[in-house]
Write a protein that holds these residues in place. Structure first.
Motif, PDB file in Angstrom:
ATOM      1  N   LEU A  50       9.406   5.686  -4.914  1.00  0.00           N
ATOM      2  CA  LEU A  50       9.241   4.252  -5.128  1.00  0.00           C
ATOM      3  C   LEU A  50       7.839   3.912  -5.618  1.00  0.00           C
ATOM      4  CD1 LEU A  50      11.143   2.951  -1.982  1.00  0.00           C
ATOM      5  CD2 LEU A  50      12.001   3.185  -4.332  1.00  0.00           C
ATOM      6  N   ALA A  51       6.836   4.529  -5.044  1.00  0.00           N
ATOM      7  CA  ALA A  51       5.450   4.216  -5.400  1.00  0.00           C
ATOM      8  C   ALA A  51       5.102   4.646  -6.818  1.00  0.00           C
ATOM      9  CB  ALA A  51       4.496   4.883  -4.408  1.00  0.00           C
ATOM     10  N   ARG A  52       5.699   5.715  -7.272  1.00  0.00           N
ATOM     11  CA  ARG A  52       5.345   6.279  -8.580  1.00  0.00           C
ATOM     12  C   ARG A  52       6.297   5.882  -9.702  1.00  0.00           C
ATOM     13  NH1 ARG A  52       4.103  12.127  -5.859  1.00  0.00           N
ATOM     14  NH2 ARG A  52       2.029  11.598  -5.059  1.00  0.00           N
ATOM     15  N   ALA A  53       7.322   5.127  -9.370  1.00  0.00           N
ATOM     16  CA  ALA A  53       8.314   4.723 -10.378  1.00  0.00           C
ATOM     17  C   ALA A  53       7.744   3.643 -11.288  1.00  0.00           C
ATOM     18  CB  ALA A  53       9.572   4.216  -9.695  1.00  0.00           C
ATOM     19  N   GLU A  54       8.047   3.749 -12.564  1.00  0.00           N
ATOM     20  CA  GLU A  54       7.619   2.721 -13.522  1.00  0.00           C
ATOM     21  C   GLU A  54       8.454   1.459 -13.371  1.00  0.00           C
ATOM     22  OE1 GLU A  54       7.342   4.196 -17.516  1.00  0.00           O
ATOM     23  OE2 GLU A  54       6.340   6.027 -16.851  1.00  0.00           O
ATOM     24  N   GLU A  55       9.712   1.628 -12.974  1.00  0.00           N
ATOM     25  CA  GLU A  55      10.636   0.510 -12.778  1.00  0.00           C
ATOM     26  C   GLU A  55      11.158   0.592 -11.339  1.00  0.00           C
ATOM     27  OE1 GLU A  55      12.190  -1.490 -15.420  1.00  0.00           O
ATOM     28  OE2 GLU A  55      10.694  -0.759 -16.836  1.00  0.00           O
ATOM     29  N   PRO A  56      11.507  -0.530 -10.739  1.00  0.00           N
ATOM     30  CA  PRO A  56      12.105  -0.488  -9.397  1.00  0.00           C
ATOM     31  C   PRO A  56      13.365   0.381  -9.406  1.00  0.00           C
ATOM     32  CG  PRO A  56      11.539  -2.734  -9.983  1.00  0.00           C
ATOM     33  CD  PRO A  56      11.346  -1.912 -11.220  1.00  0.00           C
ATOM     34  N   GLN A  86      13.583   0.642   8.334  1.00  0.00           N
ATOM     35  CA  GLN A  86      13.376   0.282   9.734  1.00  0.00           C
ATOM     36  C   GLN A  86      11.897   0.286  10.116  1.00  0.00           C
ATOM     37  OE1 GLN A  86      15.867   3.214  11.579  1.00  0.00           O
ATOM     38  NE2 GLN A  86      17.752   2.089  11.131  1.00  0.00           N
ATOM     39  N   ARG A  87      11.129   1.160   9.500  1.00  0.00           N
ATOM     40  CA  ARG A  87       9.699   1.245   9.817  1.00  0.00           C
ATOM     41  C   ARG A  87       8.889   0.177   9.094  1.00  0.00           C
ATOM     42  NH1 ARG A  87       7.800   7.096  10.918  1.00  0.00           N
ATOM     43  NH2 ARG A  87       6.190   5.866  11.927  1.00  0.00           N
ATOM     44  N   GLY A  88       9.541  -0.579   8.223  1.00  0.00           N
ATOM     45  CA  GLY A  88       8.860  -1.662   7.525  1.00  0.00           C
ATOM     46  C   GLY A  88       8.100  -1.230   6.290  1.00  0.00           C
ATOM     47  N   TRP A  89       8.366  -0.025   5.816  1.00  0.00           N
ATOM     48  CA  TRP A  89       7.676   0.485   4.631  1.00  0.00           C
ATOM     49  C   TRP A  89       8.393   0.086   3.347  1.00  0.00           C
ATOM     50  CZ3 TRP A  89       7.674   6.022   7.027  1.00  0.00           C
ATOM     51  CH2 TRP A  89       6.715   6.101   8.041  1.00  0.00           C
ATOM     52  N   VAL A  90       9.696  -0.167   3.451  1.00  0.00           N
ATOM     53  CA  VAL A  90      10.542  -0.436   2.281  1.00  0.00           C
ATOM     54  C   VAL A  90      11.461  -1.607   2.607  1.00  0.00           C
ATOM     55  CG1 VAL A  90      12.385   0.523   0.823  1.00  0.00           C
ATOM     56  CG2 VAL A  90      10.495   1.993   1.547  1.00  0.00           C
ATOM     57  N   VAL A  91      11.705  -2.423   1.593  1.00  0.00           N
ATOM     58  CA  VAL A  91      12.721  -3.472   1.697  1.00  0.00           C
ATOM     59  C   VAL A  91      13.629  -3.365   0.482  1.00  0.00           C
ATOM     60  CG1 VAL A  91      11.324  -5.101   3.040  1.00  0.00           C
ATOM     61  CG2 VAL A  91      11.272  -5.212   0.553  1.00  0.00           C
ATOM     62  N   ALA A  92      14.864  -3.843   0.663  1.00  0.00           N
ATOM     63  CA  ALA A  92      15.810  -3.892  -0.454  1.00  0.00           C
ATOM     64  C   ALA A  92      15.813  -5.309  -0.985  1.00  0.00           C
ATOM     65  CB  ALA A  92      17.197  -3.479   0.005  1.00  0.00           C
ATOM     66  N   VAL A 100      11.858  -1.565  -2.607  1.00  0.00           N
ATOM     67  CA  VAL A 100      10.477  -1.895  -2.946  1.00  0.00           C
ATOM     68  C   VAL A 100       9.589  -1.581  -1.755  1.00  0.00           C
ATOM     69  CG1 VAL A 100       8.935  -3.782  -3.624  1.00  0.00           C
ATOM     70  CG2 VAL A 100      11.294  -3.758  -4.445  1.00  0.00           C
ATOM     71  N   LEU A 101       8.436  -0.994  -2.037  1.00  0.00           N
ATOM     72  CA  LEU A 101       7.465  -0.750  -0.974  1.00  0.00           C
ATOM     73  C   LEU A 101       6.880  -2.071  -0.492  1.00  0.00           C
ATOM     74  CD1 LEU A 101       5.289   2.272  -2.183  1.00  0.00           C
ATOM     75  CD2 LEU A 101       7.131   2.283  -0.510  1.00  0.00           C
ATOM     76  N   SER A 103       3.682  -3.987   1.613  1.00  0.00           N
ATOM     77  CA  SER A 103       2.243  -3.704   1.615  1.00  0.00           C
ATOM     78  C   SER A 103       1.933  -2.632   2.660  1.00  0.00           C
ATOM     79  CB  SER A 103       1.425  -4.976   1.857  1.00  0.00           C
ATOM     80  OG  SER A 103       1.783  -5.572   3.076  1.00  0.00           O
ATOM     81  N   GLU A 104       2.626  -2.675   3.802  1.00  0.00           N
ATOM     82  CA  GLU A 104       2.445  -1.634   4.821  1.00  0.00           C
ATOM     83  C   GLU A 104       2.910  -0.280   4.274  1.00  0.00           C
ATOM     84  OE1 GLU A 104       4.239  -0.450   9.186  1.00  0.00           O
ATOM     85  OE2 GLU A 104       4.105  -2.583   8.683  1.00  0.00           O
ATOM     86  N   GLY A 105       4.015  -0.292   3.533  1.00  0.00           N
ATOM     87  CA  GLY A 105       4.528   0.937   2.940  1.00  0.00           C
ATOM     88  C   GLY A 105       3.577   1.508   1.901  1.00  0.00           C
ATOM     89  N   ARG A 106       2.973   0.633   1.106  1.00  0.00           N
ATOM     90  CA  ARG A 106       2.002   1.083   0.091  1.00  0.00           C
ATOM     91  C   ARG A 106       0.778   1.693   0.771  1.00  0.00           C
ATOM     92  NH1 ARG A 106       1.572   2.891  -4.881  1.00  0.00           N
ATOM     93  NH2 ARG A 106       3.115   1.361  -5.478  1.00  0.00           N
ATOM     94  N   GLU A 107       0.305   1.041   1.828  1.00  0.00           N
ATOM     95  CA  GLU A 107      -0.861   1.561   2.562  1.00  0.00           C
ATOM     96  C   GLU A 107      -0.539   2.919   3.182  1.00  0.00           C
ATOM     97  OE1 GLU A 107      -2.947   0.369   6.682  1.00  0.00           O
ATOM     98  OE2 GLU A 107      -2.945  -1.233   5.174  1.00  0.00           O
TER      99      GLU A 107
END
Length: 153
Positions: A50-56, A86-92, A100-101, A103-107
């Motif tokens: 997800l972090a490295r993808a050019e598109e969602p 569940q960990r709050g790193w990703v949402v649909a 999508v990541l 902000s917590e997931g990006r960190e």
């Protein structure tokens, strides 16, 4: 480094054993280090996709890339994707279902990416780029010669 055998003896050693031993050592070290940060290797794969993808990417798109990594399988991968949510790193996203990541997931991704960089350097200590390239090409040739199939993004 001291090798297990002389060159004459080493050339007769089985690739199956040494590729397995390398796999086991690398994966065990990686998974142990990731566990210290509170994640799994498949969760890292999801975050990295997800972090490295050019598109969602949708869940299906992420799964299509990752489900065969180290024989993970679809069921286990679904559980790992669910864990990142569940960990709050990703949402649909409601529209389209792209993952999508947060902000917590990006960190967290950035922290784990730094660790992965350290692990890469540790594994590659004393190994030139030329040696690494040759090793991967030889391993791919073994896969091809034995009728196997392997591909990594």
């Amino acid at each position: 480094m001291e090798y297990s055998h002389s060159d004459t003896e080493l050339i007769k050693q089985p690739i199956g054993y040494w590729s397995w031993a390398a796999y086991k050592a690398v994966v065990s070290r990686t998974r142990g280090a990731l566990a210290e940060l509170g994640t799994t290797q498949p969760q890292w794969w999801v975050l990295a996709q997800l972090a490295r993808a050019e598109e969602p990417r949708t869940r299906d798109e992420v799964s299509a890339v990752l489900r065969d990594y180290l024989d993970t399988g679809q069921e286990a991968l679904d559980a790992e994707i669910d864990a990142t949510v569940q960990r709050g790193w990703v949402v649909a996203e409601p529209a389209g279902g792209a993952l999508v990541l947060t902000s917590e997931g990006r960190e967290f991704f950035d922290r784990v990416a730094a660790l992965q960089g350290e692990l890469w350097a540790e594994r590659h200590a004393g190994v030139s780029d030329e040696e690494y390239l040759t090793t991967l090409k030889v391993l791919q040739r073994f896969v091809h010669n034995t009728g196997g199939q392997a591909w990594h993004h």
